[in-house]
Design a protein around this motif. Structure first.
Motif, PDB file in Angstrom:
ATOM      1  N   ASP A 296       0.846  -1.194   0.000  1.00  0.00           N
ATOM      2  CA  ASP A 296       0.000   0.000   0.000  1.00  0.00           C
ATOM      3  C   ASP A 296       0.886   1.250   0.000  1.00  0.00           C
ATOM      4  O   ASP A 296       1.683   1.432  -0.903  1.00  0.00           O
ATOM      5  CB  ASP A 296      -0.972  -0.019   1.183  1.00  0.00           C
ATOM      6  N   GLU A 297       0.766   2.092   1.013  1.00  0.00           N
ATOM      7  CA  GLU A 297       1.567   3.314   1.057  1.00  0.00           C
ATOM      8  C   GLU A 297       2.825   3.165   1.918  1.00  0.00           C
ATOM      9  O   GLU A 297       3.592   4.118   2.061  1.00  0.00           O
ATOM     10  CB  GLU A 297       0.717   4.464   1.600  1.00  0.00           C
ATOM     11  N   PHE A 298       3.055   1.965   2.459  1.00  0.00           N
ATOM     12  CA  PHE A 298       4.236   1.739   3.296  1.00  0.00           C
ATOM     13  C   PHE A 298       5.417   1.305   2.438  1.00  0.00           C
ATOM     14  O   PHE A 298       5.288   0.474   1.533  1.00  0.00           O
ATOM     15  CB  PHE A 298       3.931   0.671   4.351  1.00  0.00           C
ATOM     16  N   LYS A 299       6.620   1.860   2.729  1.00  0.00           N
ATOM     17  CA  LYS A 299       7.848   1.467   2.036  1.00  0.00           C
ATOM     18  C   LYS A 299       8.997   1.397   3.027  1.00  0.00           C
ATOM     19  O   LYS A 299       9.088   2.216   3.944  1.00  0.00           O
ATOM     20  CB  LYS A 299       8.196   2.461   0.924  1.00  0.00           C
ATOM     21  N   GLU A 300       9.861   0.429   2.817  1.00  0.00           N
ATOM     22  CA  GLU A 300      11.091   0.331   3.586  1.00  0.00           C
ATOM     23  C   GLU A 300      12.206  -0.099   2.647  1.00  0.00           C
ATOM     24  O   GLU A 300      12.018  -1.008   1.828  1.00  0.00           O
ATOM     25  CB  GLU A 300      10.939  -0.650   4.745  1.00  0.00           C
ATOM     26  N   ILE A 301      13.373   0.553   2.770  1.00  0.00           N
ATOM     27  CA  ILE A 301      14.484   0.322   1.848  1.00  0.00           C
ATOM     28  C   ILE A 301      15.700  -0.156   2.621  1.00  0.00           C
ATOM     29  O   ILE A 301      16.006   0.362   3.708  1.00  0.00           O
ATOM     30  CB  ILE A 301      14.820   1.607   1.055  1.00  0.00           C
TER      31      ILE A 301
ATOM     32  N   GLN B 152       5.183  -6.367  -1.841  1.00  0.00           N
ATOM     33  CA  GLN B 152       6.045  -6.451  -3.019  1.00  0.00           C
ATOM     34  C   GLN B 152       7.480  -6.141  -2.623  1.00  0.00           C
ATOM     35  O   GLN B 152       7.746  -5.160  -1.926  1.00  0.00           O
ATOM     36  CB  GLN B 152       5.594  -5.470  -4.103  1.00  0.00           C
ATOM     37  N   ALA B 153       8.400  -7.002  -3.069  1.00  0.00           N
ATOM     38  CA  ALA B 153       9.830  -6.755  -2.879  1.00  0.00           C
ATOM     39  C   ALA B 153      10.445  -6.475  -4.243  1.00  0.00           C
ATOM     40  O   ALA B 153      10.190  -7.209  -5.203  1.00  0.00           O
ATOM     41  CB  ALA B 153      10.514  -7.963  -2.237  1.00  0.00           C
ATOM     42  N   ALA B 154      11.246  -5.398  -4.339  1.00  0.00           N
ATOM     43  CA  ALA B 154      11.818  -4.991  -5.624  1.00  0.00           C
ATOM     44  C   ALA B 154      13.285  -4.641  -5.450  1.00  0.00           C
ATOM     45  O   ALA B 154      13.669  -3.929  -4.518  1.00  0.00           O
ATOM     46  CB  ALA B 154      11.056  -3.805  -6.203  1.00  0.00           C
ATOM     47  N   LEU B 155      14.108  -5.150  -6.377  1.00  0.00           N
ATOM     48  CA  LEU B 155      15.534  -4.863  -6.390  1.00  0.00           C
ATOM     49  C   LEU B 155      15.827  -3.710  -7.332  1.00  0.00           C
ATOM     50  O   LEU B 155      15.302  -3.656  -8.453  1.00  0.00           O
ATOM     51  CB  LEU B 155      16.316  -6.096  -6.858  1.00  0.00           C
ATOM     52  N   ASP B 156      16.683  -2.804  -6.902  1.00  0.00           N
ATOM     53  CA  ASP B 156      17.183  -1.736  -7.753  1.00  0.00           C
ATOM     54  C   ASP B 156      18.689  -1.951  -7.926  1.00  0.00           C
ATOM     55  O   ASP B 156      19.499  -1.453  -7.151  1.00  0.00           O
ATOM     56  CB  ASP B 156      16.890  -0.363  -7.124  1.00  0.00           C
ATOM     57  N   VAL B 157      19.033  -2.745  -8.956  1.00  0.00           N
ATOM     58  CA  VAL B 157      20.432  -3.093  -9.222  1.00  0.00           C
ATOM     59  C   VAL B 157      20.664  -3.038 -10.726  1.00  0.00           C
ATOM     60  O   VAL B 157      19.720  -2.987 -11.526  1.00  0.00           O
ATOM     61  CB  VAL B 157      20.779  -4.506  -8.691  1.00  0.00           C
ATOM     62  N   ASN B 158      21.922  -3.088 -11.104  1.00  0.00           N
ATOM     63  CA  ASN B 158      22.299  -3.073 -12.512  1.00  0.00           C
ATOM     64  C   ASN B 158      22.608  -4.495 -12.957  1.00  0.00           C
ATOM     65  O   ASN B 158      23.675  -5.033 -12.690  1.00  0.00           O
ATOM     66  CB  ASN B 158      23.517  -2.164 -12.725  1.00  0.00           C
ATOM     67  N   ASP B 159      21.632  -5.149 -13.606  1.00  0.00           N
ATOM     68  CA  ASP B 159      21.872  -6.472 -14.164  1.00  0.00           C
ATOM     69  C   ASP B 159      21.155  -6.593 -15.501  1.00  0.00           C
ATOM     70  O   ASP B 159      20.505  -5.648 -15.962  1.00  0.00           O
ATOM     71  CB  ASP B 159      21.458  -7.583 -13.196  1.00  0.00           C
ATOM     72  N   GLU B 160      21.251  -7.768 -16.130  1.00  0.00           N
ATOM     73  CA  GLU B 160      20.736  -7.951 -17.487  1.00  0.00           C
ATOM     74  C   GLU B 160      19.426  -8.738 -17.525  1.00  0.00           C
ATOM     75  O   GLU B 160      19.012  -9.182 -18.586  1.00  0.00           O
ATOM     76  CB  GLU B 160      21.784  -8.669 -18.351  1.00  0.00           C
ATOM     77  N   TYR B 161      18.786  -8.884 -16.377  1.00  0.00           N
ATOM     78  CA  TYR B 161      17.520  -9.617 -16.326  1.00  0.00           C
ATOM     79  C   TYR B 161      16.678  -9.011 -15.221  1.00  0.00           C
ATOM     80  O   TYR B 161      16.990  -9.155 -14.038  1.00  0.00           O
ATOM     81  CB  TYR B 161      17.786 -11.096 -16.066  1.00  0.00           C
TER      82      TYR B 161
ATOM     83  N   ILE C  40      17.689 -11.083   3.748  1.00  0.00           N
ATOM     84  CA  ILE C  40      17.455  -9.715   4.224  1.00  0.00           C
ATOM     85  C   ILE C  40      16.146  -9.704   5.008  1.00  0.00           C
ATOM     86  O   ILE C  40      15.067  -9.905   4.444  1.00  0.00           O
ATOM     87  CB  ILE C  40      17.376  -8.721   3.053  1.00  0.00           C
ATOM     88  N   PRO C  41      16.198  -9.490   6.339  1.00  0.00           N
ATOM     89  CA  PRO C  41      14.965  -9.479   7.138  1.00  0.00           C
ATOM     90  C   PRO C  41      14.362  -8.070   7.231  1.00  0.00           C
ATOM     91  O   PRO C  41      15.072  -7.060   7.175  1.00  0.00           O
ATOM     92  CB  PRO C  41      15.447  -9.956   8.507  1.00  0.00           C
ATOM     93  N   PHE C  42      13.061  -8.028   7.381  1.00  0.00           N
ATOM     94  CA  PHE C  42      12.337  -6.782   7.652  1.00  0.00           C
ATOM     95  C   PHE C  42      11.424  -7.051   8.844  1.00  0.00           C
ATOM     96  O   PHE C  42      10.602  -7.981   8.811  1.00  0.00           O
ATOM     97  CB  PHE C  42      11.507  -6.340   6.449  1.00  0.00           C
ATOM     98  N   GLU C  43      11.569  -6.247   9.882  1.00  0.00           N
ATOM     99  CA  GLU C  43      10.804  -6.450  11.112  1.00  0.00           C
ATOM    100  C   GLU C  43       9.804  -5.313  11.314  1.00  0.00           C
ATOM    101  O   GLU C  43       9.889  -4.256  10.678  1.00  0.00           O
ATOM    102  CB  GLU C  43      11.752  -6.517  12.318  1.00  0.00           C
ATOM    103  N   ASN C  44       8.841  -5.579  12.222  1.00  0.00           N
ATOM    104  CA  ASN C  44       7.871  -4.556  12.663  1.00  0.00           C
ATOM    105  C   ASN C  44       7.109  -3.956  11.489  1.00  0.00           C
ATOM    106  O   ASN C  44       6.970  -2.738  11.342  1.00  0.00           O
ATOM    107  CB  ASN C  44       8.583  -3.450  13.450  1.00  0.00           C
ATOM    108  N   LEU C  45       6.605  -4.829  10.637  1.00  0.00           N
ATOM    109  CA  LEU C  45       5.825  -4.371   9.483  1.00  0.00           C
ATOM    110  C   LEU C  45       4.364  -4.209   9.879  1.00  0.00           C
ATOM    111  O   LEU C  45       3.842  -4.959  10.715  1.00  0.00           O
ATOM    112  CB  LEU C  45       5.937  -5.379   8.335  1.00  0.00           C
ATOM    113  N   PRO C  46       3.669  -3.250   9.293  1.00  0.00           N
ATOM    114  CA  PRO C  46       2.238  -3.093   9.580  1.00  0.00           C
ATOM    115  C   PRO C  46       1.439  -4.263   9.012  1.00  0.00           C
ATOM    116  O   PRO C  46       1.906  -4.996   8.139  1.00  0.00           O
ATOM    117  CB  PRO C  46       1.887  -1.783   8.875  1.00  0.00           C
TER     118      PRO C  46
END
Length: 577
Positions: free
Chosen positions: A252-257, A282-291, A270-276
């Motif tokens: 929704d409107e929540f994001k954690e990076i 959705q988990a999304a990677l922002d990296v430089n790769d070819e796929y 990679i753990p994420f704690e204390n989520l609403p």
């Protein structure tokens, strides 16, 4: 260049006749003289002019002669010889799975260009094009026109679903008309063992020789806590260099990076704690790769019912497995199970599968088991996302249900099935397996209860283009599918199984004021990229590999152009004599 019709050489008499006609035809000219005494001088001048000098002043003559010579040349059927592909007919099998999007340019675009080059080299031999997938699709059948083949190839798009190349090749073999057929496979990589026992047609594999760099999300899951939720993301760097970037978790409107750095070949959790408290993440990677397709993953956390009703005749290990998950387990007598309509039932009573209540059927009371041989094999399904089954031993299984979807087999026979209503059927008694000794047993029970509990606002998790019977009911009987605000397709209730879209993502099914969410998740096998090898298996029966390209169309075009020029000369009344 060669000539295949020397018998028409006699037609040379036509241009010879034209030359004779121009040489001996009478020519009249208006000549004004002041006195009859000049006639003799005029006649002498005309007789003194040689024939060739007369001919060079006649443009029409040259045009007609050229046209006739070209016509005679066309009647002799001249041709050029060129080398074509080895084989008498060709079947192109193109892999359009998600992994073909890797690379720059993408492997799919590179293979399409190669297909067009080979279609040109086929030189009029029949070409069939098959789009590999769960259901192979014939895009062109015995096509000989390179223009039409190029049009078909240009229209090929990414299909996202698993290519099922082994099944597609079996289908392609049925389309080969003789032993001179050659099946060309255009993919990123292909296991040689698939072609090891092939006979008849020859196979040529066109693979990607360079492995693209790739950083992928292997697994993504969200678990419910007492007051907050937690998530964990498994990353893998399948490239030769250290990679840095960011991992974003959103709902929704929540994001954690989170900042990430992975060495070559490294896996990270990679753990994420204390989520609403939210249902879809959705988990999304922002990296430089070819796929890029495996840089996103989606998770749905179902708030399952706190109670499961279990048949007291079942083995006690089933109740213990459910209890270890923190699920409240209530036992009931067999004849009392039908009175429970809100909670999932765990039983071996086959007749309860037809009831509207969700059922986890373990074993069957209406059939006798038979001996099972072989290992357990599963398809890519959310039931096995956290519960691998490869090491489970099964000694006896029951016959499967007709018309149910099989998601796991033992020695090729059904082991775990799904009913059209979503019930889960395990075709074995727990005591006939060593499953309770495996960590996958309670994880499977958790996944099964999660699937059966369902949600009023959630349809399920699908593979790209997966077809499945789902329970949808609305006053209009029609559902519109959206990804974000973009319309994708429509589904009419009762008109066959529901088919998920091809592109991974979070979707909405909307009918009037009612909205249901669902997820299309990339198959795990499409996250593993590999460098392939080009190789050939088998040799086609010898066929003519020299193609004759006729020059007649070009000659006819030249004749037409000469006739147009001749008409223009005649129209203008041009004569240089």
């Amino acid at each position: 260049m060669g000539i295949s019709n020397w018998g028409m050489v006699w037609t040379l008499v036509m241009p010879i006749a034209l030359i004779v006609y121009y040489l001996y035809r009478k020519k009249y000219r208006d000549q004004q003289v002041s006195s009859i005494l000049y006639w003799q001088q005029v006649m002498k001048e005309m007789q003194a002019s040689p024939y060739l000098k007369k001919l060079q002043h006649h443009a029409l003559f040259y045009l007609q002669l050229a046209a006739l010579l070209l016509l005679v040349f066309a009647l002799l059927n001249p041709y050029f010889e060129s080398d074509s592909l080895e084989g008498g007919e060709f079947i192109f099998v193109i892999d359009t799975s998600a992994s073909m999007l890797a690379g720059t340019p993408s492997q799919l675009e590179s293979q399409k260009e190669l297909m067009k080059e080979m279609a040109e080299k086929a030189e009029g031999k029949p070409v069939t094009i098959i789009n590999a997938g769960t259901t192979p699709e014939i895009l062109a059948s015995m096509e000989q026109s390179a223009v039409r083949l190029n049009r078909v190839i240009n229209a090929i798009e990414l299909g996202y679903e698993s290519p099922e190349l082994e099944k597609t090749l079996l289908f392609a073999e049925t389309l080969a008309n003789d032993d001179s057929a050659v099946i060309h496979i255009f993919t990123d990589s292909l296991d040689r063992t698939i072609l090891s026992n092939k006979t008849g047609a020859a196979y040529v594999v066109h693979a990607n020789n360079e492995k693209p760099s790739n950083i992928s999300i292997l697994q993504f899951g969200v678990a419910e806590g007492e007051t907050t939720d937690r998530a964990i993301v498994q990353l893998f760097n399948d490239s030769a260099e250290t990679v840095t970037g960011r991992l974003e978790l959103a709902g929704d409107e929540f994001k954690e990076i989170a900042d990430i750095e992975l060495a070559p070949g490294e896996e990270q959790l990679i753990p994420f704690e204390n989520l609403p408290k939210m249902e879809i993440w959705q988990a999304a990677l922002d990296v430089n790769d070819e796929y890029i397709l495996d840089n996103e993953a989606f998770a749905y956390i179902n708030r399952p019912t706190g109670t499961v009703i279990i048949d007291n005749r079942l083995h006690g290990l089933v109740a213990r497995g459910l209890d270890s998950l923190g699920i409240q387990v209530n036992t009931a007598a067999t004849d009392q199970l039908t009175s429970f309509t809100e909670s999932p039932l765990v039983t071996n009573q086959s007749d309860l599968v037809e009831e509207p209540v969700p059922v986890l059927l373990i074993g069957r009371d209406d059939e006798s088991p038979v001996e099972a041989t072989g290992s357990v094999e599963t398809v890519d399904h959310p039931l096995f996302a956290y519960a691998p089954m490869e090491d489970v031993f099964v000694s006896q299984i029951y016959p499967g249900f007709d018309g149910f979807e099989t998601v796991a087999t033992v020695g090729g026979e059904p082991f775990i099935q799904l009913s059209p209503e979503g019930d889960i059927i395990v075709l074995a008694d727990i005591q006939a397996t060593d499953w309770p000794l495996s960590p996958s047993f309670p994880l499977f029970l958790w996944s099964a209860v999660d699937e059966l509990s369902g949600s009023e606002n959630y349809i399920g998790t699908f593979s790209p283009k997966e077809q499945r019977a789902i329970a949808l009911a609305s006053p209009s009987g029609e559902w519109e599918i959206f990804k974000g605000d973009e319309y994708q397709s429509s589904y009419i209730e009762g008109e066959g199984s529901f088919q998920a879209p091809g592109e991974p993502g979070i979707y909405r099914a909307v009918s009037g004021d009612e909205t249901k969410n669902f997820i299309v998740q990339l198959n795990n096998e499409e996250k593993n990229l590999a460098a392939g090898q080009n190789f050939t298996a088998g040799t086609p029966v010898e066929s003519e590999n020299i193609t004759q390209l006729s020059l007649i169309p070009v000659i006819l075009l030249l004749i037409l152009m000469l006739m147009l020029v001749e008409w223009e000369v005649y129209r203008r009344g041009t004569s240089f004599g």
